[in-house]
Design a protein around this motif. Structure first.
Motif, PDB file in Angstrom:
ATOM      1  N   ALA A   1       3.630   5.535  -6.044  1.00 62.44           N
ATOM      2  CA  ALA A   1       3.421   5.164  -7.438  1.00 62.44           C
ATOM      3  C   ALA A   1       3.132   3.680  -7.557  1.00 62.44           C
ATOM      4  CB  ALA A   1       4.643   5.539  -8.271  1.00 62.44           C
ATOM      5  N   LEU A   2       3.574   2.893  -6.579  1.00 64.67           N
ATOM      6  CA  LEU A   2       3.298   1.459  -6.554  1.00 64.67           C
ATOM      7  C   LEU A   2       2.089   1.188  -5.674  1.00 64.67           C
ATOM      8  CD1 LEU A   2       3.993  -1.547  -7.036  1.00 64.67           C
ATOM      9  CD2 LEU A   2       5.515  -1.399  -5.044  1.00 64.67           C
ATOM     10  N   VAL A   3       1.110   0.506  -6.235  1.00 64.68           N
ATOM     11  CA  VAL A   3      -0.078   0.090  -5.488  1.00 64.68           C
ATOM     12  C   VAL A   3      -0.207  -1.422  -5.617  1.00 64.68           C
ATOM     13  CG1 VAL A   3      -2.587   0.255  -5.278  1.00 64.68           C
ATOM     14  CG2 VAL A   3      -1.244   2.298  -5.834  1.00 64.68           C
ATOM     15  N   ILE A   4      -0.265  -2.108  -4.485  1.00 63.41           N
ATOM     16  CA  ILE A   4      -0.408  -3.565  -4.471  1.00 63.41           C
ATOM     17  C   ILE A   4      -1.758  -3.912  -3.869  1.00 63.41           C
ATOM     18  CG2 ILE A   4       0.545  -5.737  -3.620  1.00 63.41           C
ATOM     19  CD1 ILE A   4       3.269  -4.343  -3.446  1.00 63.41           C
ATOM     20  N   ASN A   5      -2.602  -4.539  -4.663  1.00 66.93           N
ATOM     21  CA  ASN A   5      -3.921  -4.968  -4.204  1.00 66.93           C
ATOM     22  C   ASN A   5      -3.910  -6.479  -3.999  1.00 66.93           C
ATOM     23  OD1 ASN A   5      -5.047  -2.315  -4.550  1.00 66.93           O
ATOM     24  ND2 ASN A   5      -5.149  -2.711  -6.739  1.00 66.93           N
ATOM     25  N   VAL A   6      -4.264  -6.918  -2.796  1.00 67.65           N
ATOM     26  CA  VAL A   6      -4.284  -8.350  -2.487  1.00 67.65           C
ATOM     27  C   VAL A   6      -5.722  -8.784  -2.226  1.00 67.65           C
ATOM     28  CG1 VAL A   6      -3.466 -10.160  -0.942  1.00 67.65           C
ATOM     29  CG2 VAL A   6      -1.967  -8.249  -1.522  1.00 67.65           C
ATOM     30  N   THR A   7      -6.129  -9.857  -2.891  1.00 66.84           N
ATOM     31  CA  THR A   7      -7.470 -10.413  -2.713  1.00 66.84           C
ATOM     32  C   THR A   7      -7.357 -11.922  -2.530  1.00 66.84           C
ATOM     33  OG1 THR A   7      -7.792 -10.744  -5.090  1.00 66.84           O
ATOM     34  CG2 THR A   7      -8.494  -8.618  -4.170  1.00 66.84           C
ATOM     35  N   GLY A   8      -8.484 -12.532  -2.258  1.00 68.03           N
ATOM     36  CA  GLY A   8      -8.532 -13.983  -2.174  1.00 68.03           C
ATOM     37  C   GLY A   8      -8.393 -14.623  -3.545  1.00 68.03           C
ATOM     38  N   PRO A   9      -8.502 -15.954  -3.612  1.00 68.70           N
ATOM     39  CA  PRO A   9      -8.289 -16.664  -4.880  1.00 68.70           C
ATOM     40  C   PRO A   9      -9.256 -16.199  -5.970  1.00 68.70           C
ATOM     41  CG  PRO A   9      -8.396 -18.194  -3.035  1.00 68.70           C
ATOM     42  CD  PRO A   9      -8.820 -16.864  -2.507  1.00 68.70           C
TER      43      PRO A   9
ATOM     44  N   PRO B   1      -4.305 -25.219   8.998  1.00 67.85           N
ATOM     45  CA  PRO B   1      -4.454 -25.318  10.457  1.00 67.85           C
ATOM     46  C   PRO B   1      -4.096 -24.008  11.154  1.00 67.85           C
ATOM     47  CG  PRO B   1      -3.414 -27.294   9.611  1.00 67.85           C
ATOM     48  CD  PRO B   1      -3.513 -26.350   8.446  1.00 67.85           C
ATOM     49  N   GLY B   2      -5.071 -23.414  11.822  1.00 62.99           N
ATOM     50  CA  GLY B   2      -4.847 -22.180  12.559  1.00 62.99           C
ATOM     51  C   GLY B   2      -4.907 -20.920  11.744  1.00 62.99           C
ATOM     52  N   VAL B   3      -5.232 -21.015  10.438  1.00 63.51           N
ATOM     53  CA  VAL B   3      -5.266 -19.836   9.570  1.00 63.51           C
ATOM     54  C   VAL B   3      -6.516 -19.879   8.702  1.00 63.51           C
ATOM     55  CG1 VAL B   3      -3.932 -18.347   8.042  1.00 63.51           C
ATOM     56  CG2 VAL B   3      -2.768 -20.142   9.348  1.00 63.51           C
ATOM     57  N   THR B   4      -7.261 -18.788   8.674  1.00 68.06           N
ATOM     58  CA  THR B   4      -8.419 -18.691   7.794  1.00 68.06           C
ATOM     59  C   THR B   4      -8.023 -17.941   6.524  1.00 68.06           C
ATOM     60  OG1 THR B   4      -9.180 -16.557   8.649  1.00 68.06           O
ATOM     61  CG2 THR B   4      -9.913 -18.562   9.817  1.00 68.06           C
ATOM     62  N   PRO B   5      -8.777 -18.108   5.441  1.00 67.47           N
ATOM     63  CA  PRO B   5      -8.495 -17.328   4.228  1.00 67.47           C
ATOM     64  C   PRO B   5      -8.501 -15.830   4.473  1.00 67.47           C
ATOM     65  CG  PRO B   5      -9.979 -19.135   3.718  1.00 67.47           C
ATOM     66  CD  PRO B   5      -9.847 -19.107   5.213  1.00 67.47           C
ATOM     67  N   ALA B   6      -9.410 -15.353   5.329  1.00 66.02           N
ATOM     68  CA  ALA B   6      -9.465 -13.913   5.618  1.00 66.02           C
ATOM     69  C   ALA B   6      -8.190 -13.446   6.315  1.00 66.02           C
ATOM     70  CB  ALA B   6     -10.685 -13.601   6.479  1.00 66.02           C
ATOM     71  N   GLU B   7      -7.666 -14.250   7.234  1.00 63.05           N
ATOM     72  CA  GLU B   7      -6.417 -13.887   7.908  1.00 63.05           C
ATOM     73  C   GLU B   7      -5.257 -13.867   6.930  1.00 63.05           C
ATOM     74  OE1 GLU B   7      -7.037 -15.489  12.480  1.00 63.05           O
ATOM     75  OE2 GLU B   7      -6.617 -16.954  10.880  1.00 63.05           O
ATOM     76  N   LEU B   8      -5.244 -14.799   5.988  1.00 67.04           N
ATOM     77  CA  LEU B   8      -4.190 -14.817   4.977  1.00 67.04           C
ATOM     78  C   LEU B   8      -4.222 -13.538   4.151  1.00 67.04           C
ATOM     79  CD1 LEU B   8      -1.940 -16.147   3.352  1.00 67.04           C
ATOM     80  CD2 LEU B   8      -3.703 -17.318   2.014  1.00 67.04           C
ATOM     81  N   VAL B   9      -5.394 -13.129   3.703  1.00 67.20           N
ATOM     82  CA  VAL B   9      -5.513 -11.908   2.905  1.00 67.20           C
ATOM     83  C   VAL B   9      -5.044 -10.703   3.710  1.00 67.20           C
ATOM     84  CG1 VAL B   9      -7.138 -10.349   1.762  1.00 67.20           C
ATOM     85  CG2 VAL B   9      -7.325 -12.810   1.406  1.00 67.20           C
ATOM     86  N   THR B  10      -5.383 -10.650   4.997  1.00 66.58           N
ATOM     87  CA  THR B  10      -4.976  -9.529   5.846  1.00 66.58           C
ATOM     88  C   THR B  10      -3.466  -9.456   5.965  1.00 66.58           C
ATOM     89  OG1 THR B  10      -7.030  -9.609   7.119  1.00 66.58           O
ATOM     90  CG2 THR B  10      -5.151  -8.535   8.153  1.00 66.58           C
ATOM     91  N   ILE B  11      -2.823 -10.592   6.226  1.00 66.07           N
ATOM     92  CA  ILE B  11      -1.367 -10.611   6.363  1.00 66.07           C
ATOM     93  C   ILE B  11      -0.699 -10.255   5.034  1.00 66.07           C
ATOM     94  CG2 ILE B  11       0.632 -12.100   6.735  1.00 66.07           C
ATOM     95  CD1 ILE B  11      -0.674 -11.425   9.319  1.00 66.07           C
ATOM     96  N   ALA B  12      -1.200 -10.805   3.934  1.00 63.73           N
ATOM     97  CA  ALA B  12      -0.607 -10.520   2.627  1.00 63.73           C
ATOM     98  C   ALA B  12      -0.786  -9.053   2.237  1.00 63.73           C
ATOM     99  CB  ALA B  12      -1.204 -11.433   1.562  1.00 63.73           C
ATOM    100  N   ASN B  13      -1.911  -8.465   2.623  1.00 58.78           N
ATOM    101  CA  ASN B  13      -2.110  -7.036   2.374  1.00 58.78           C
ATOM    102  C   ASN B  13      -1.109  -6.205   3.173  1.00 58.78           C
ATOM    103  OD1 ASN B  13      -4.124  -5.887   0.537  1.00 58.78           O
ATOM    104  ND2 ASN B  13      -5.580  -7.229   1.580  1.00 58.78           N
ATOM    105  N   ALA B  14      -0.828  -6.608   4.405  1.00 60.40           N
ATOM    106  CA  ALA B  14       0.170  -5.902   5.209  1.00 60.40           C
ATOM    107  C   ALA B  14       1.542  -5.990   4.544  1.00 60.40           C
ATOM    108  CB  ALA B  14       0.219  -6.484   6.621  1.00 60.40           C
ATOM    109  N   ALA B  15       1.860  -7.163   3.993  1.00 58.31           N
ATOM    110  CA  ALA B  15       3.130  -7.320   3.281  1.00 58.31           C
ATOM    111  C   ALA B  15       3.166  -6.438   2.030  1.00 58.31           C
ATOM    112  CB  ALA B  15       3.346  -8.781   2.907  1.00 58.31           C
ATOM    113  N   GLY B  16       2.035  -6.354   1.318  1.00 53.52           N
ATOM    114  CA  GLY B  16       1.962  -5.462   0.166  1.00 53.52           C
ATOM    115  C   GLY B  16       2.156  -4.014   0.557  1.00 53.52           C
ATOM    116  N   ASP B  17       1.539  -3.595   1.658  1.00 55.09           N
ATOM    117  CA  ASP B  17       1.715  -2.225   2.144  1.00 55.09           C
ATOM    118  C   ASP B  17       3.188  -1.954   2.462  1.00 55.09           C
ATOM    119  OD1 ASP B  17      -1.012  -1.879   1.943  1.00 55.09           O
ATOM    120  OD2 ASP B  17      -1.404  -2.136   4.089  1.00 55.09           O
TER     121      ASP B  17
END
Length: 286
Positions: A32-40, A56-72
């Motif tokens: 019932a909970l859906v979390i959608n994560v996108t860039g700015p 340093p060492g992190v791209t915006p795409a990597e941030l979105v991927t990690i945050a999406n995993a946290a949302g999942d």
């Protein structure tokens, strides 16, 4: 002469109904909970922007991927009878002071934003497999009776090796900030003050009183996900106390806990957790 058993085929309507039931039974239940994560986007830029192009060492795409995993991860922990969708915009920001991150929105909210620090002095560990904790040599749990039965209050990993050593776990911080957006927001913390959060029916461990301060857990045990701080080389996952606090503050009525039958915690695990807290400095999460 042998008799044959007669077999009557069901009507088309009955057959369709039987097929629909079979599909429902075979399909996994939808969250019932859906979390959608996108860039700015507009919400991020208004509150935390302009977004920086990585850290340093992190791209915006990597941030979105990690945050999406946290949302999942949170999607699998919280549920309610009515569907709820939360849209979260994430990016790197220089508007969060000396904290690791800051979240906007919550209590509860359908939209939010999270800004992560880009400071070179606060290096991130970007885990390509965030659901695998093998970079951490030690795990420990803690338990406490807060009034509703013995409750798991810590689910942590320490003693990081390899690329995770000496860095702040981006996955842990994303889990923490999403927990704020789902319920334990600054607004909720202001309303609650320093009063404990009471867990109520129909949630399990009803009657538990979880100590809070400024929207963070303030348990005697260390390293709850939703406490204020994170140490370098540590990973904090949602304990049952974290899950229940976010559920109660965010008006979720169903949870998936790690421990239903709670074992007695060993003195060795509690002592180990205290030792790591003293040995390694912890950095504030907003």
């Amino acid at each position: 002469m042998s008799k044959r058993l007669a077999f009557a085929w069901p009507s088309k309507a009955l057959a369709a109904a039987m097929f629909a039931i079979a599909v429902l039974l075979a399909s996994p239940p939808a969250h019932a909970l859906v979390i959608n994560v996108t860039g700015p986007g507009p919400q991020f830029n208004f509150s935390l922007g302009p977004a920086l192009f990585g850290a340093p060492g992190v791209t915006p795409a990597e941030l979105v991927t990690i945050a999406n995993a946290a949302g999942d991860y949170w999607e699998g922990l919280l549920d309610s009878p009515l569907p709820r969708t939360v849209d979260i915009q994430v990016g790197f920001s220089n508007r969060i002071g000396d904290a690791l991150a800051a979240a906007i929105g919550g209590n509860p909210s359908s939209i939010g934003a999270i800004g992560f620090t880009a400071s070179p002095s606060l290096p991130w560990f970007v885990d390509p497999t965030p659901f695998d904790n093998s970079e951490y040599a030690t795990s420990f749990e803690a338990f406490a009776d807060l009034g509703g039965g013995r409750l798991n209050t810590v689910a942590a990993f320490t003693d990081a090796a390899g690329d995770a050593a000496g860095k702040f776990d981006l996955f842990s911080v994303a889990l923490h900030e999403i927990g704020h957006i789902l319920g334990l927001s600054t607004q909720f913390g202001g309303q609650q003050g320093n009063n404990p959060l009471e867990i109520r029916d129909p949630l399990p461990f009803a009657g538990s009183l979880i100590p809070l301060g400024d929207g963070h857990l303030e348990l005697e045990t260390i390293d709850a996900l939703m406490d204020c701080c994170l140490a370098r080389g540590d990973r904090n996952l949602p304990s049952d106390a974290d899950i229940l606090a976010v559920a109660q503050s965010g008006r979720f009525t169903e949870v998936n806990l790690r421990f239903r039958d709670v074992p007695e915690p060993s003195a060795a695990l509690i002592a180990l957790g205290a030792a790591f807290s003293l040995l390694f400095g912890r950095r504030r999460r907003a």
